[in-house]
Design a protein around this motif. Structure first.
Motif, mmCIF file in Angstrom:
data_model
loop_
_atom_site.group_PDB
_atom_site.id
_atom_site.type_symbol
_atom_site.label_atom_id
_atom_site.label_comp_id
_atom_site.label_asym_id
_atom_site.label_seq_id
_atom_site.Cartn_x
_atom_site.Cartn_y
_atom_site.Cartn_z
ATOM 1 N N ARG A 1 40.063 32.774 38.560
ATOM 2 C CA ARG A 1 39.317 33.327 39.690
ATOM 3 C C ARG A 1 39.375 34.844 39.683
ATOM 4 O O ARG A 1 38.379 35.528 39.959
ATOM 5 C CB ARG A 1 39.911 32.777 40.987
ATOM 6 N N GLN A 2 40.544 35.384 39.319
ATOM 7 C CA GLN A 2 40.691 36.836 39.250
ATOM 8 C C GLN A 2 39.794 37.417 38.155
ATOM 9 O O GLN A 2 39.174 38.469 38.334
ATOM 10 C CB GLN A 2 42.150 37.198 38.992
ATOM 11 N N MET A 3 39.711 36.731 37.023
ATOM 12 C CA MET A 3 38.865 37.188 35.926
ATOM 13 C C MET A 3 37.392 37.172 36.326
ATOM 14 O O MET A 3 36.651 38.141 36.083
ATOM 15 C CB MET A 3 39.081 36.317 34.695
ATOM 16 N N LEU A 4 36.955 36.068 36.947
ATOM 17 C CA LEU A 4 35.546 35.948 37.317
ATOM 18 C C LEU A 4 35.166 36.955 38.393
ATOM 19 O O LEU A 4 34.134 37.629 38.302
ATOM 20 C CB LEU A 4 35.252 34.526 37.796
ATOM 21 N N ASP A 5 36.007 37.053 39.436
ATOM 22 C CA ASP A 5 35.704 37.981 40.516
ATOM 23 C C ASP A 5 35.773 39.427 40.037
ATOM 24 O O ASP A 5 34.945 40.261 40.433
ATOM 25 C CB ASP A 5 36.685 37.776 41.676
ATOM 26 N N GLY A 6 36.750 39.722 39.190
ATOM 27 C CA GLY A 6 36.894 41.089 38.710
ATOM 28 C C GLY A 6 35.766 41.518 37.786
ATOM 29 O O GLY A 6 35.527 42.715 37.624
ATOM 30 N N HIS A 7 35.069 40.544 37.194
ATOM 31 C CA HIS A 7 33.985 40.867 36.269
ATOM 32 C C HIS A 7 32.674 41.161 37.000
ATOM 33 O O HIS A 7 31.774 41.774 36.424
ATOM 34 C CB HIS A 7 33.787 39.720 35.290
ATOM 35 N N ASP A 8 32.538 40.712 38.216
ATOM 36 C CA ASP A 8 31.331 40.973 39.002
ATOM 37 C C ASP A 8 31.140 42.487 39.152
ATOM 38 O O ASP A 8 32.139 43.203 39.330
ATOM 39 C CB ASP A 8 31.497 40.310 40.378
ATOM 40 N N PRO A 9 29.936 43.044 39.024
ATOM 41 C CA PRO A 9 28.609 42.402 39.075
ATOM 42 C C PRO A 9 28.050 41.953 37.721
ATOM 43 O O PRO A 9 26.835 41.782 37.598
ATOM 44 C CB PRO A 9 27.734 43.523 39.643
ATOM 45 N N TYR A 10 28.903 41.767 36.734
ATOM 46 C CA TYR A 10 28.445 41.246 35.449
ATOM 47 C C TYR A 10 28.699 39.731 35.413
ATOM 48 O O TYR A 10 29.711 39.249 35.928
ATOM 49 C CB TYR A 10 29.181 41.925 34.292
ATOM 50 N N PRO A 11 27.817 38.957 34.799
ATOM 51 C CA PRO A 11 27.950 37.495 34.818
ATOM 52 C C PRO A 11 29.152 37.008 34.018
ATOM 53 O O PRO A 11 29.469 37.545 32.953
ATOM 54 C CB PRO A 11 26.635 37.012 34.181
ATOM 55 N N ALA A 12 29.809 35.961 34.526
ATOM 56 C CA ALA A 12 30.916 35.318 33.817
ATOM 57 C C ALA A 12 31.039 33.876 34.295
ATOM 58 O O ALA A 12 30.825 33.594 35.476
ATOM 59 C CB ALA A 12 32.233 36.063 34.034
ATOM 60 N N VAL A 13 31.384 32.983 33.364
ATOM 61 C CA VAL A 13 31.521 31.565 33.685
ATOM 62 C C VAL A 13 32.773 31.013 33.033
ATOM 63 O O VAL A 13 33.248 31.530 32.021
ATOM 64 C CB VAL A 13 30.299 30.740 33.215
ATOM 65 N N LEU A 14 33.300 29.955 33.623
ATOM 66 C CA LEU A 14 34.352 29.148 33.010
ATOM 67 C C LEU A 14 33.707 27.846 32.568
ATOM 68 O O LEU A 14 33.056 27.166 33.366
ATOM 69 C CB LEU A 14 35.479 28.864 34.009
ATOM 70 N N VAL A 15 33.881 27.482 31.300
ATOM 71 C CA VAL A 15 33.293 26.255 30.760
ATOM 72 C C VAL A 15 34.390 25.392 30.145
ATOM 73 O O VAL A 15 35.454 25.890 29.747
ATOM 74 C CB VAL A 15 32.207 26.553 29.701
#
Length: 272
Positions: A100-114
């Motif tokens: 969650r920290q990785m995804l939120d910290g990457h905003d405003p650039y797109p990121a997903v967990l797959v």
């Protein structure tokens, strides 16, 4: 592709198939695993029953996925060595927090967990840039991000370098399917290759077009945005679920894209 997990398969047969898939001789594997070639031959033919430690040592040398290591142990009459938790289980709470920290910290650039089959597990708000305009049948869970990317009803119509991006994704999936022997990935590869968009070959760089990575060029309104992507895996996983997870993050490849993404992510921009 060899079927490695069918009913009645012996541990020797499973290990032999993985050895052949990796292109190793018995001598190669025996040297790497520290076991005699004679003993390895006996294991593969069923004349000798390997210990769980030997099974895991051979599987490690062969880079066998954790789930298939468990399969080999079961075939040898032993208990699985690796857990398989659900992502919501308490044991994986630190991992969820890190993601969650990785995804939120990457905003405003797109990121997903797959997951290991490219199904979407989590995403940050910026991914709406890619999903906007996709048909509902591609956004109904479980969402497969490769299908969403290359399907004509998904992102494909807005990817301006579709042929080379498609070739890049297919090459990556083809290698993953061959490495893991996963029939789900093989079926997905067959499906994606049937979509329109170009051939399967990645165009090489040339003197008049030097490049270091293949970008994703994506049309958003009147602008063309350019991205480079990275993949983050979890180090030294001991859980089958964790071993299959990856964070796919997209970074702007030029100043125009950087400015556009920050503008789209600004409060009141109305894009999310």
């Amino acid at each position: 592709m060899t079927t490695r997990t069918g009913p009645g398969r012996t541990v020797g047969e499973l290990l032999r198939d993985w050895r052949r898939t990796r292109g190793l001789s018995q001598l190669d594997l025996s040297i790497g695993a520290g076991v005699s070639t004679r003993h390895l031959s006996f294991v593969e033919t069923g004349r000798s029953r390997p210990s769980p430690d030997l099974i895991l040592r051979l599987a490690e040398q062969l880079d066998v996925p954790l789930a298939e290591r468990n399969t080999a142990l079961l075939a040898g009459g032993y208990a699985p060595a690796y857990s398989r938790h659900e992502l919501g289980d308490p044991e994986l709470a630190p991992l969820r927090a890190a993601v969650r920290q990785m995804l939120d910290g990457h905003d405003p650039y797109p990121a997903v967990l797959v997951d290991k089959h490219w199904r979407l597990v989590e995403a940050n708000p910026a991914v709406a840039l890619f999903t906007a305009g996709a048909k509902p049948h591609l956004l109904t869970p479980p969402i497969n991000v490769l299908r969403l990317s290359l399907h004509p009803d998904g992102m494909a119509s807005r990817i301006t370098n579709l042929s080379e991006w498609r070739a890049h994704l297919l090459a990556r999936l083809r290698q993953q399917a061959a490495t893991t022997g996963d029939p789900v990935l093989s079926d997905l590869l067959d499906e994606l290759r049937g979509y329109p968009g170009g051939d399967d070959a990645v165009a090489p760089t040339s003197a008049d077009r030097p490049r270091v990575v293949i970008p994703l060029r994506y049309r958003h309104g009147e602008r063309e945005l350019s991205f480079i992507s990275t993949t983050t895996l979890f180090g030294t996983p001991l859980d089958v679920t964790v071993a299959g997870l990856a964070v796919e993050a997209f970074f702007p490849a030029d100043p125009v894209t950087t400015a556009a993404l920050h503008a789209l992510g600004a409060p009141g921009a109305g894009t999310r």
